[in-house]
Design a protein around this motif. Structure first.
Motif, mmCIF file in Angstrom:
data_model
loop_
_atom_site.group_PDB
_atom_site.id
_atom_site.type_symbol
_atom_site.label_atom_id
_atom_site.label_comp_id
_atom_site.label_asym_id
_atom_site.label_seq_id
_atom_site.Cartn_x
_atom_site.Cartn_y
_atom_site.Cartn_z
ATOM 1 N N SER A 11 0.677 -0.977 0.318
ATOM 2 C CA SER A 11 0.103 -0.075 0.210
ATOM 3 C C SER A 11 0.931 1.143 -0.392
ATOM 4 N N ASN A 12 1.932 1.470 0.904
ATOM 5 C CA ASN A 12 2.692 2.841 1.147
ATOM 6 C C ASN A 12 3.765 2.538 1.920
ATOM 7 N N GLU A 42 0.021 4.624 -3.254
ATOM 8 C CA GLU A 42 0.040 5.508 -2.450
ATOM 9 C C GLU A 42 1.768 5.530 -2.552
ATOM 10 N N ASP A 61 -0.575 4.580 -9.711
ATOM 11 C CA ASP A 61 -1.400 5.495 -9.022
ATOM 12 C C ASP A 61 -3.527 4.691 -9.079
ATOM 13 N N THR A 62 -4.288 4.322 -8.202
ATOM 14 C CA THR A 62 -5.498 3.627 -7.845
ATOM 15 C C THR A 62 -7.023 4.983 -8.746
ATOM 16 N N GLN A 63 -6.175 6.324 -7.955
ATOM 17 C CA GLN A 63 -7.410 7.362 -8.303
ATOM 18 C C GLN A 63 -7.464 7.629 -9.429
ATOM 19 N N PHE A 64 -8.615 8.063 -9.942
ATOM 20 C CA PHE A 64 -8.828 7.981 -11.161
ATOM 21 C C PHE A 64 -9.025 9.950 -11.290
ATOM 22 N N SER A 65 -8.553 10.393 -12.908
ATOM 23 C CA SER A 65 -8.745 11.752 -13.071
ATOM 24 C C SER A 65 -9.712 11.849 -14.365
ATOM 25 N N ASP A 68 -8.754 9.970 -16.585
ATOM 26 C CA ASP A 68 -8.917 8.959 -16.979
ATOM 27 C C ASP A 68 -10.904 8.106 -16.697
ATOM 28 N N LYS A 69 -11.980 9.163 -16.418
ATOM 29 C CA LYS A 69 -12.530 8.848 -16.594
ATOM 30 C C LYS A 69 -13.438 8.756 -18.016
#
Length: 360
Positions: A11-12, A42, A61-65, A68-69
């Motif tokens: 994770s981090n 992270e 990076d598992t977050q979407f901009s 990305d969406k």
């Protein structure tokens, strides 16, 4: 002979037990046998600056901009694309996934010719937080299940269809020795009672607070070393502290390794109030530092806490634990005997055993 290429996913690299164990593993493996890549989900983990230069670090990076969406809705699997980029660069033949929290990564395994290891640091309570589809992937797509303790192994080995083995979690004794090089224990003005871990329900922080009320503030201080979880339970605990009812309790967050071990070693006793533990590394750290432990019998604590290093309590009620704490503070313990009691938990030997599985 070419070296085995292994990608470790975690994770981090914050200072939680599972992250520290993974950090120790990647630094113990024989560099003549393995090329090691580390994939972090992270950024800004506390241990990142200490990673050895031979370990190649990647960020997933598992977050979407917004962009990305858009790509996702257009049919692109964004996370898979990012993993492909890492895999193409590193060309791993083994994926080693740390903690069940990251079991979702198994959905991408079949796109690559890799063997998979999943290191289970958790016990049953944590599986309630795991989506059923990821739990099924654990049983269907993992080639090797790595258990952090005999407790975990005994439960999962009979139901896991492939290979499982124990890699006993251990502490970094060399790091502790280094952090305590110039430390000399002195008598505290007040009896100092310490606990440690993420501030969460499983760790029993509410029990710790209740115990503190049974001891006068002019004679005892209670200190919790650990990070605040980002959840409602932690917010309730924070607001409890603000009521002023717990005048002899302090919470210390964001301390360095040296500060952490010096604070721990200065204690008169260590309490672990966990409702469930798969292993209990914080208790092991206290024992190594020569601090006797009062532990609830929450699973993993029973693997290490005994008459040579503390008291294992069968009761979770704060008034009973308070009585046991008084008993513990009256006992005398030998540092050598305490350290000998956890001598079998040796991360170097465990990693040698792990290497034989990784090389298969």
């Amino acid at each position: 002979m070419s070296k085995k290429k292994i990608l470790f996913f975690t994770s981090n690299l914050h200072r939680t037990g599972a992250e520290i164990v993974l950090f120790d593993i990647i630094h113990q493996l024989d560099v003549s046998k393995f090329d090691i890549g580390l994939v972090l989900l992270e950024r800004n983990g506390a241990l990142i600056d200490q990673i050895a230069p031979h370990i190649q670090v990647f960020y997933l990076d598992t977050q979407f901009s917004i962009w990305d969406k858009i790509k996702f809705h257009a049919g692109q699997d964004v996370i898979l694309h990012r993993i492909q980029t890492i895999q193409n660069e590193f060309d791993a033949s083994v994926w080693y996934i740390n903690t069940i929290q990251n079991a979702f990564l198994l959905q991408f395994k079949d796109h690559f010719k890799v063997k998979s290891f999943l290191h289970v640091h958790e016990y049953l309570y944590n599986f309630e937080q795991l989506e059923i589809k990821d739990c099924k992937r654990l049983f269907e797509q993992v080639d090797y299940l790595v258990s952090c303790s005999d407790l975990v192994q005994d439960f999962f080995a009979p139901i896991f269809p492939k290979i499982s083995f124990v890699l006993h979690s251990g502490i970094n004794k060399k790091l502790i020795d280094t952090c305590l090089l110039d430390f000399s224990k002195t008598k505290n003005e007040k009896k100092k009672i310490i606990s440690s871990g993420t501030i969460c329900y499983r760790k029993g922080v509410d029990i710790f607070l209740s115990i503190s009320k049974n001891f006068p503030a002019n004679e005892y201080e209670f200190i919790w070393l650990g990070k605040w979880a980002n959840n409602g339970y932690a917010e309730v605990i924070r607001r409890q502290i603000l009521t002023g009812k717990y005048t002899n309790v302090q919470f210390l967050d964001n301390v360095s390794s040296q500060e952490y071990y010096k604070e721990l070693a200065s204690a008169d006793a260590f309490i672990t109030c966990s409702r469930e533990e798969s292993m209990g590394l914080v208790a092991m750290e206290a024992i190594y530092c020569g601090v006797p432990v009062l532990a609830t019998n929450s699973g993993g604590s029973s693997l290490m806490v005994n008459e040579n290093n503390g008291i294992l309590c069968q009761d979770f009620r704060p008034n009973i634990l308070s009585m046991e704490l008084h008993v513990l503070l009256e006992k005398q313990f030998s540092l050598n005997s305490m350290r000998e009691s956890i001598q079998s938990f040796d991360i170097q030997k465990e990693c040698q055993n792990l290497e034989s599985y990784l090389l298969n």
